[in-house]
Scaffold this motif. Structure first.
Motif, PDB file in Angstrom:
ATOM      1  N   THR A   1       0.870  -1.178   0.000  1.00 15.02           N
ATOM      2  CA  THR A   1       0.000   0.000   0.000  1.00 15.02           C
ATOM      3  C   THR A   1       0.911   1.234   0.000  1.00 15.02           C
ATOM      4  OG1 THR A   1      -0.058   0.328   2.388  1.00 15.02           O
ATOM      5  CG2 THR A   1      -1.630  -1.282   1.476  1.00 15.02           C
ATOM      6  N   PRO A   2       0.344   2.413  -0.209  1.00 13.73           N
ATOM      7  CA  PRO A   2       1.200   3.615  -0.183  1.00 13.73           C
ATOM      8  C   PRO A   2       1.823   3.858   1.200  1.00 13.73           C
ATOM      9  CG  PRO A   2      -0.889   4.080  -1.255  1.00 13.73           C
ATOM     10  CD  PRO A   2      -1.024   2.725  -0.648  1.00 13.73           C
ATOM     11  N   LEU A   3       1.309   3.223   2.241  1.00 17.33           N
ATOM     12  CA  LEU A   3       1.870   3.434   3.575  1.00 17.33           C
ATOM     13  C   LEU A   3       3.023   2.460   3.811  1.00 17.33           C
ATOM     14  CD1 LEU A   3      -1.370   3.826   5.762  1.00 17.33           C
ATOM     15  CD2 LEU A   3      -0.122   5.553   4.449  1.00 17.33           C
ATOM     16  N   PRO A   4       4.207   2.950   4.159  1.00 19.51           N
ATOM     17  CA  PRO A   4       5.346   2.053   4.367  1.00 19.51           C
ATOM     18  C   PRO A   4       5.043   1.047   5.475  1.00 19.51           C
ATOM     19  CG  PRO A   4       5.982   4.378   4.621  1.00 19.51           C
ATOM     20  CD  PRO A   4       4.509   4.359   4.434  1.00 19.51           C
ATOM     21  N   GLY A   5       5.345  -0.222   5.193  1.00 21.03           N
ATOM     22  CA  GLY A   5       5.159  -1.258   6.213  1.00 21.03           C
ATOM     23  C   GLY A   5       3.727  -1.760   6.361  1.00 21.03           C
ATOM     24  N   VAL A   6       2.792  -1.231   5.541  1.00 13.84           N
ATOM     25  CA  VAL A   6       1.392  -1.705   5.621  1.00 13.84           C
ATOM     26  C   VAL A   6       1.080  -2.527   4.373  1.00 13.84           C
ATOM     27  CG1 VAL A   6      -1.050  -1.031   5.719  1.00 13.84           C
ATOM     28  CG2 VAL A   6       0.640   0.241   7.042  1.00 13.84           C
TER      29      VAL A   6
ATOM     30  N   LEU B   1       8.599  -9.458   3.046  1.00  8.77           N
ATOM     31  CA  LEU B   1       9.981  -9.891   3.308  1.00  8.77           C
ATOM     32  C   LEU B   1      10.966  -9.259   2.321  1.00  8.77           C
ATOM     33  CD1 LEU B   1       9.362 -13.649   4.172  1.00  8.77           C
ATOM     34  CD2 LEU B   1      10.200 -11.867   5.711  1.00  8.77           C
ATOM     35  N   LYS B   2      10.462  -9.000   1.099  1.00  8.98           N
ATOM     36  CA  LYS B   2      11.339  -8.399   0.075  1.00  8.98           C
ATOM     37  C   LYS B   2      11.474  -6.891   0.267  1.00  8.98           C
ATOM     38  CE  LYS B   2      10.403 -11.635  -3.636  1.00  8.98           C
ATOM     39  NZ  LYS B   2       9.205 -11.897  -4.410  1.00  8.98           N
ATOM     40  N   SER B   3      10.611  -6.329   1.106  1.00  9.22           N
ATOM     41  CA  SER B   3      10.573  -4.878   1.221  1.00  9.22           C
ATOM     42  C   SER B   3      11.789  -4.346   1.965  1.00  9.22           C
ATOM     43  CB  SER B   3       9.297  -4.470   1.962  1.00  9.22           C
ATOM     44  OG  SER B   3       9.474  -3.224   2.566  1.00  9.22           O
ATOM     45  N   PRO B   4      12.411  -3.280   1.424  1.00  5.86           N
ATOM     46  CA  PRO B   4      13.559  -2.682   2.117  1.00  5.86           C
ATOM     47  C   PRO B   4      13.160  -2.145   3.492  1.00  5.86           C
ATOM     48  CG  PRO B   4      13.052  -1.519   0.051  1.00  5.86           C
ATOM     49  CD  PRO B   4      12.078  -2.631   0.166  1.00  5.86           C
ATOM     50  N   THR B   5      11.873  -1.735   3.658  1.00  7.39           N
ATOM     51  CA  THR B   5      11.413  -1.200   4.949  1.00  7.39           C
ATOM     52  C   THR B   5      11.591  -2.249   6.037  1.00  7.39           C
ATOM     53  OG1 THR B   5       9.627  -0.311   3.615  1.00  7.39           O
ATOM     54  CG2 THR B   5       9.509   0.103   5.986  1.00  7.39           C
ATOM     55  N   ILE B   6      11.201  -3.506   5.675  1.00  5.95           N
ATOM     56  CA  ILE B   6      11.247  -4.585   6.671  1.00  5.95           C
ATOM     57  C   ILE B   6      12.701  -5.005   6.893  1.00  5.95           C
ATOM     58  CG2 ILE B   6      10.520  -6.960   7.152  1.00  5.95           C
ATOM     59  CD1 ILE B   6       8.141  -5.167   7.172  1.00  5.95           C
TER      60      ILE B   6
ATOM     61  N   ALA C   1       1.540 -12.034   0.226  1.00  3.75           N
ATOM     62  CA  ALA C   1       1.716 -10.766   0.954  1.00  3.75           C
ATOM     63  C   ALA C   1       2.951 -10.849   1.850  1.00  3.75           C
ATOM     64  CB  ALA C   1       0.472 -10.469   1.781  1.00  3.75           C
ATOM     65  N   ALA C   2       3.144 -12.003   2.484  1.00  4.04           N
ATOM     66  CA  ALA C   2       4.314 -12.176   3.355  1.00  4.04           C
ATOM     67  C   ALA C   2       5.601 -12.104   2.529  1.00  4.04           C
ATOM     68  CB  ALA C   2       4.210 -13.508   4.095  1.00  4.04           C
TER      69      ALA C   2
END
Ligand SMILES: Cc1cc2nc3c(=O)[nH]c(=O)nc-3n(C[C@H](O)[C@H](O)[C@H](O)COP(=O)(O)OP(=O)(O)OC[C@H]3O[C@@H](n4cnc5c(N)ncnc54)[C@H](O)[C@@H]3O)c2cc1C
Length: 206
Positions: A168-173, A199-204, A194-195
């Motif tokens: 979503t546009p919100l980081p981490g959501v 996991l691929k997200s740089p935020t996480i 979704a998981a």
């Protein structure tokens, strides 16, 4: 959420709802087809053209006279569901989104058609129409247990058109519901993807 993303969500389309009946039975369903006496789930429709006609009617906003009925008979495999010798069962058919029509008679006529004597076994029944389903779980909008119509247009673009519909546009959501690909009816694959996206997200990772 930013207005552009909100607008896309507001364009999301819901599909047919369901009318559901829960039963307490004095015995197992006397299916004419032996295989159905040992099946956890029975999809009742008759011939393929009959099923197609029933589903087409619902997608055109009508109630099918001979609906396609999904029957689940859990107590055949889990004796803790009912007193010894008795059984539980539920059945649902598709109806137009938001319908309050009582489809009990149509559902029972279909079961009786393939299992004569079914009606005599009914000890108690509880019906749930689309409005009651949505009250029970607001995620079932208009009784749509699939959480959004699943046609070609909305299969991979649920709920919005983007490379990762889980983000979503919100980081981490992230979204992990059946309103994401591949939709309902595939036992949790939306959550799996979704998981993976999270996991691929740089935020996480960061
Ligand atoms: C009778 C029936 C039979 C089904 N059979 C199958 C099947 O055989 N195979 C299959 O794959 N799928 C089946 N499904 C569909 C499947 O259950 C759904 O596709 C799946 O549960 C959807 O998962 P979800 O995470 O999107 O939402 P849900 O599992 O609906 O979870 C949403 C959660 O959010 C909560 N919630 C909603 N709105 C709010 C709010 N505003 N505030 C706080 N909480 C809220 C709800 O209470 C709920 O706990 C069936 C559904 C039904 C009803």
């Amino acid at each position: 959420m930013p207005p552009g993303y909100r607008r896309q969500l507001e364009g999301y389309r819901y599909g047919p709802g369901v009318f559901k009946v829960d039963y307490a039975l004095s015995g197992p369903v006397p299916w004419q087809a032996e295989a159905c006496r040992h099946a956890g789930t029975v999809h009742l429709g008759g011939t393929l053209p009959e099923i197609a006609a029933a589903e087409r009617a619902v997608h055109q906003g009508q109630h099918a006279e001979r609906p396609f009925v999904l029957v689940a008979q859990q107590s055949l495999f889990d004796p803790s569901r009912a007193p010894a010798g008795q059984h539980t069962l539920w059945a649902y058919c598709h109806v137009p989104n938001g319908s309050t029509v009582d489809c009990t008679a149509a559902i029972e006529a279909q079961i009786e058609r393939f299992a004569p004597g079914f009606r005599d076994l009914v000890l108690a029944r509880r019906t749930t129409n689309t409005v009651e389903l949505e009250t029970y779980n607001p995620n079932y909008v208009g009784g749509d247990i699939n959480n959004g119509v699943q046609d070609l247009r909305q299969l991979w673009t649920r709920p919005t058109l983007q490379r990762s519909p889980y983000s979503t546009p919100l980081p981490g959501v992230y979204l992990c519901s059946s309103a994401t690909p591949p939709g309902g009816g595939v036992h949790g694959m939306c959550g799996y993807h979704a998981a993976q996206a999270a996991l691929k997200s740089p935020t996480i990772i960061g």
